[in-house]
Design an enzyme around this catalytic site. Structure first.
Site, PDB file in Angstrom:
ATOM      1  N   THR A  57       1.129  -1.576  -7.825  1.00 27.46           N
ATOM      2  CA  THR A  57       1.610  -1.213  -6.494  1.00 27.46           C
ATOM      3  C   THR A  57       0.400  -0.903  -5.627  1.00 27.46           C
ATOM      4  O   THR A  57      -0.652  -0.488  -6.124  1.00 27.46           O
ATOM      5  CB  THR A  57       2.544   0.020  -6.530  1.00 27.46           C
ATOM      6  OG1 THR A  57       1.787   1.157  -6.942  1.00 27.46           O
ATOM      7  CG2 THR A  57       3.733  -0.207  -7.446  1.00 27.46           C
ATOM      8  N   THR A  59      -0.390   1.466  -3.388  1.00 31.78           N
ATOM      9  CA  THR A  59      -0.906   2.837  -3.352  1.00 31.78           C
ATOM     10  C   THR A  59      -1.606   3.193  -4.652  1.00 31.78           C
ATOM     11  O   THR A  59      -2.674   3.816  -4.639  1.00 31.78           O
ATOM     12  CB  THR A  59       0.225   3.843  -3.060  1.00 31.78           C
ATOM     13  OG1 THR A  59       0.888   3.447  -1.859  1.00 31.78           O
ATOM     14  CG2 THR A  59      -0.315   5.244  -2.892  1.00 31.78           C
ATOM     15  N   CYS A  60      -1.032   2.786  -5.770  1.00 31.07           N
ATOM     16  CA  CYS A  60      -1.649   3.074  -7.071  1.00 31.07           C
ATOM     17  C   CYS A  60      -2.998   2.373  -7.183  1.00 31.07           C
ATOM     18  O   CYS A  60      -3.986   2.964  -7.632  1.00 31.07           O
ATOM     19  CB  CYS A  60      -0.731   2.632  -8.211  1.00 31.07           C
ATOM     20  SG  CYS A  60       0.880   3.440  -8.203  1.00 31.07           S
ATOM     21  N   ALA A  61      -3.047   1.121  -6.772  1.00 32.95           N
ATOM     22  CA  ALA A  61      -4.295   0.364  -6.824  1.00 32.95           C
ATOM     23  C   ALA A  61      -5.355   1.013  -5.935  1.00 32.95           C
ATOM     24  O   ALA A  61      -6.520   1.126  -6.316  1.00 32.95           O
ATOM     25  CB  ALA A  61      -4.042  -1.082  -6.395  1.00 32.95           C
TER      26      ALA A  61
END
Length: 165
Positions: A57, A59-61
Site C-alpha cells: 500500500t 502509505t506503508c511503502a
C-alpha cells in the site's frame, strides 16, 4: 482494544500497544531469508518497530522508505519493518526500492506479534492484518515510545518517534 479508522470508518484492534516503561514483549517472526528472529536477537541495540498492514500500500511503502532514509543516520539502532506480508513480498519490495537500512520481519505464520502487541485488526476488510503503529525499544528492551496511528491511511509521527531514541 484501540479504536482507529480506515477511511474515516471506525475499526478496532485486538488490544492496546505495550505501555511505555515496561519490558517489551518477546516476539518470534520470520526474516526475508526465512530464518527466525526473536526480540533477544537485538539485545543491546535500540529498535524502531515500524508496523503496518501491508508493504503493498502507498502509505506503508512511504513509511518504509522514510525509515530507511533515517536509519542510515542512527547509531546502535535498527529499524524493523513488520507486517503480515510474506517474506518474499517484503524482500521483493526492498530489493526493487534499493532499501538496505531497514530489516523486514513477517508475522505471517500465526500473527502472534500482532496479538501480543495489541495491534491486530479484528474487524473490517483488514481483519487479521496489523494496524499502523510505531514502537521504540531501548537497548535494554524497555518500551520508550508507542504510537497507534489513529487513521490507517496516515503516516506515523516520524520526528517524535525518533526523538525518543
Amino acid at each position: 482494544m484501540a479504536s482507529i479508522t480506515l477511511g474515516g470508518n471506525a475499526i478496532n484492534t485486538s488490544g492496546n500497544l505495550p505501555k511505555v516503561g515496561i519490558k517489551a514483549p518477546d516476539f518470534q517472526m520470520i526474516k526475508n531469508d526465512l530464518s527466525v528472529a526473536n526480540l533477544s536477537d537485538y539485545k543491546g541495540v535500540k529498535l524502531v518497530l515500524n508496523i503496518f498492514p501491508s508493504i503493498d500500500t502507498a502509505t506503508c511503502a512511504t513509511s518504509v522508505r522514510k525509515f530507511n532514509e533515517t536509519a542510515s543516520k542512527l547509531s546502535n539502532t535498527k529499524v524493523l519493518c513488520i507486517s503480515r506480508d510474506l517474506p518474499f513480498a517484503q524482500k521483493r519490495f526492498c530489493g526493487a526500492e534499493g532499501l538496505e537500512n531497514v530489516e523486514n520481519l513477517s508475522d505471517f505464520k500465526d500473527g502472534s506479534f500482532g496479538k501480543n502487541y495489541g495491534l491486530e485488526i479484528v474487524d473490517s476488510v483488514l481483519a487479521g492484518l496489523h494496524s499502523r503503529a510505531v514502537v521504540v525499544i531501548d537497548e535494554n528492551g524497555i518500551v520508550k515510545y508507542t504510537e497507534q496511528v489513529p487513521e490507517i491511511a496516515d503516516e506515523p509521527n516520524y520526528d517524535v518517534a525518533l526523538a525518543s531514541l
